[in-house]
Design a protein around this motif. Sequence first.
Motif, PDB file in Angstrom:
ATOM      1  N   HIS A  96      25.467 -54.225   3.235  1.00  0.00           N
ATOM      2  CA  HIS A  96      25.356 -55.290   4.230  1.00  0.00           C
ATOM      3  C   HIS A  96      24.338 -54.809   5.252  1.00  0.00           C
ATOM      4  N   GLN A  97      23.210 -55.488   5.336  1.00  0.00           N
ATOM      5  CA  GLN A  97      22.181 -55.146   6.317  1.00  0.00           C
ATOM      6  C   GLN A  97      22.490 -55.923   7.585  1.00  0.00           C
ATOM      7  N   ARG A  98      23.001 -55.220   8.570  1.00  0.00           N
ATOM      8  CA  ARG A  98      23.356 -55.913   9.813  1.00  0.00           C
ATOM      9  C   ARG A  98      22.123 -56.609  10.386  1.00  0.00           C
ATOM     10  N   PRO A  99      22.310 -57.698  11.092  1.00  0.00           N
ATOM     11  CA  PRO A  99      21.173 -58.416  11.655  1.00  0.00           C
ATOM     12  C   PRO A  99      20.278 -57.499  12.490  1.00  0.00           C
ATOM     13  N   GLY A 100      18.995 -57.558  12.206  1.00  0.00           N
ATOM     14  CA  GLY A 100      18.006 -56.821  12.981  1.00  0.00           C
ATOM     15  C   GLY A 100      17.817 -55.366  12.628  1.00  0.00           C
ATOM     16  N   VAL A 101      18.560 -54.832  11.658  1.00  0.00           N
ATOM     17  CA  VAL A 101      18.418 -53.417  11.341  1.00  0.00           C
ATOM     18  C   VAL A 101      16.995 -53.138  10.851  1.00  0.00           C
ATOM     19  N   ARG A 102      16.383 -52.094  11.387  1.00  0.00           N
ATOM     20  CA  ARG A 102      15.041 -51.699  10.964  1.00  0.00           C
ATOM     21  C   ARG A 102      15.177 -50.898   9.675  1.00  0.00           C
ATOM     22  N   HIS A 103      14.382 -51.265   8.683  1.00  0.00           N
ATOM     23  CA  HIS A 103      14.516 -50.591   7.402  1.00  0.00           C
ATOM     24  C   HIS A 103      13.202 -50.548   6.640  1.00  0.00           C
ATOM     25  N   TYR A 104      13.217 -49.734   5.567  1.00  0.00           N
ATOM     26  CA  TYR A 104      12.013 -49.471   4.787  1.00  0.00           C
ATOM     27  C   TYR A 104      12.486 -49.130   3.378  1.00  0.00           C
ATOM     28  N   LEU A 105      12.139 -49.922   2.392  1.00  0.00           N
ATOM     29  CA  LEU A 105      12.420 -49.592   0.995  1.00  0.00           C
ATOM     30  C   LEU A 105      11.212 -48.808   0.498  1.00  0.00           C
ATOM     31  N   PHE A 106      11.423 -47.548   0.095  1.00  0.00           N
ATOM     32  CA  PHE A 106      10.267 -46.709  -0.213  1.00  0.00           C
ATOM     33  C   PHE A 106      10.205 -46.211  -1.654  1.00  0.00           C
ATOM     34  N   ASP A 107      11.261 -46.376  -2.441  1.00  0.00           N
ATOM     35  CA  ASP A 107      11.222 -45.917  -3.833  1.00  0.00           C
ATOM     36  C   ASP A 107      12.279 -46.677  -4.617  1.00  0.00           C
ATOM     37  N   TYR A 108      12.049 -46.846  -5.919  1.00  0.00           N
ATOM     38  CA  TYR A 108      12.999 -47.551  -6.776  1.00  0.00           C
ATOM     39  C   TYR A 108      12.701 -47.231  -8.234  1.00  0.00           C
ATOM     40  N   SER A 109      13.703 -47.448  -9.067  1.00  0.00           N
ATOM     41  CA  SER A 109      13.574 -47.179 -10.498  1.00  0.00           C
ATOM     42  C   SER A 109      12.892 -48.358 -11.192  1.00  0.00           C
ATOM     43  N   PRO A 110      12.289 -48.124 -12.359  1.00  0.00           N
ATOM     44  CA  PRO A 110      11.601 -49.213 -13.065  1.00  0.00           C
ATOM     45  C   PRO A 110      12.549 -50.320 -13.525  1.00  0.00           C
ATOM     46  N   ASP A 111      13.837 -50.007 -13.665  1.00  0.00           N
ATOM     47  CA  ASP A 111      14.804 -51.013 -14.101  1.00  0.00           C
ATOM     48  C   ASP A 111      15.577 -51.625 -12.935  1.00  0.00           C
ATOM     49  N   MET A 112      15.133 -51.386 -11.702  1.00  0.00           N
ATOM     50  CA  MET A 112      15.840 -51.888 -10.530  1.00  0.00           C
ATOM     51  C   MET A 112      15.977 -53.405 -10.575  1.00  0.00           C
ATOM     52  N   GLU A 113      17.198 -53.873 -10.351  1.00  0.00           N
ATOM     53  CA  GLU A 113      17.472 -55.306 -10.209  1.00  0.00           C
ATOM     54  C   GLU A 113      18.605 -55.462  -9.211  1.00  0.00           C
ATOM     55  N   TYR A 114      18.387 -56.303  -8.199  1.00  0.00           N
ATOM     56  CA  TYR A 114      19.462 -56.545  -7.250  1.00  0.00           C
ATOM     57  C   TYR A 114      19.586 -58.020  -6.920  1.00  0.00           C
ATOM     58  N   LEU A 115      20.788 -58.375  -6.501  1.00  0.00           N
ATOM     59  CA  LEU A 115      21.088 -59.708  -6.005  1.00  0.00           C
ATOM     60  C   LEU A 115      20.998 -59.634  -4.496  1.00  0.00           C
ATOM     61  N   GLU A 116      20.210 -60.542  -3.930  1.00  0.00           N
ATOM     62  CA  GLU A 116      20.043 -60.600  -2.476  1.00  0.00           C
ATOM     63  C   GLU A 116      20.552 -61.948  -1.998  1.00  0.00           C
ATOM     64  N   ILE A 117      21.403 -61.918  -0.979  1.00  0.00           N
ATOM     65  CA  ILE A 117      21.941 -63.142  -0.375  1.00  0.00           C
ATOM     66  C   ILE A 117      21.678 -63.063   1.118  1.00  0.00           C
ATOM     67  N   VAL A 118      20.972 -64.076   1.639  1.00  0.00           N
ATOM     68  CA  VAL A 118      20.542 -64.059   3.038  1.00  0.00           C
ATOM     69  C   VAL A 118      20.779 -65.428   3.661  1.00  0.00           C
ATOM     70  N   GLY A 119      21.208 -65.435   4.892  1.00  0.00           N
ATOM     71  CA  GLY A 119      21.335 -66.673   5.639  1.00  0.00           C
ATOM     72  C   GLY A 119      20.708 -66.508   7.015  1.00  0.00           C
ATOM     73  N   PRO A 120      19.855 -67.444   7.397  1.00  0.00           N
ATOM     74  CA  PRO A 120      19.464 -68.658   6.684  1.00  0.00           C
ATOM     75  C   PRO A 120      18.445 -68.370   5.580  1.00  0.00           C
ATOM     76  N   ALA A 121      18.225 -69.374   4.753  1.00  0.00           N
ATOM     77  CA  ALA A 121      17.321 -69.226   3.607  1.00  0.00           C
ATOM     78  C   ALA A 121      15.890 -68.934   4.035  1.00  0.00           C
ATOM     79  N   ASN A 122      15.462 -69.488   5.129  1.00  0.00           N
ATOM     80  CA  ASN A 122      14.072 -69.303   5.576  1.00  0.00           C
ATOM     81  C   ASN A 122      13.960 -68.179   6.604  1.00  0.00           C
ATOM     82  N   PHE A 123      14.686 -67.079   6.363  1.00  0.00           N
ATOM     83  CA  PHE A 123      14.661 -65.943   7.279  1.00  0.00           C
ATOM     84  C   PHE A 123      13.240 -65.405   7.434  1.00  0.00           C
TER      85      PHE A 123
END
Length: 142
Positions: A96-123
């Motif tokens: 759960h990414q709390r609102p406003g948390v500063r973050h950086y995705l910097f590495d991932y595997s070639p098979d990475m797949e995730y479900l992302e759910i965000v509100g509102p849709a036009n964030f």
Amino acid sequence: MLDKVQDTLFSHVKPADTAFRGDGLRDFFLYRDLGVADATRGKVVAQLVIAHNAPEKGTGWHRHEADFHIVFMLRGWAKFMYDDQETLVSAGDCVHQRPGVRHYLFDYSPDMEYLEIVGPANFKTIDVEPVCPVPESKGWGL
């Protein structure tokens, strides 16, 4: 409560109904819309995200203007910085990414797949000043 339910529509999206597309937030990922944004009239977006290209620089430091944001890792893994905390998110993990948390995705595997759910849709996504040094991507984690 019932009046809020009546503002939404039923949605059932099968795998063949929507394709992975490259016109999402990041050009090194592909995104598959799950129909939730239309069904909720923009209150929430749900999408699958998969690795498309090996990480070079990652996402850069940013935050989202959103009321709610979760990432559920379906396959593979990704490494994030959340503020100054390095976090490995592996298959089966939910963040759960709390609102406003500063973050950086910097590495991932070639098979990475995730479900992302965000509100509102036009964030909105807003670049922020670096919080701390970020480990170097190993290019597909090798």
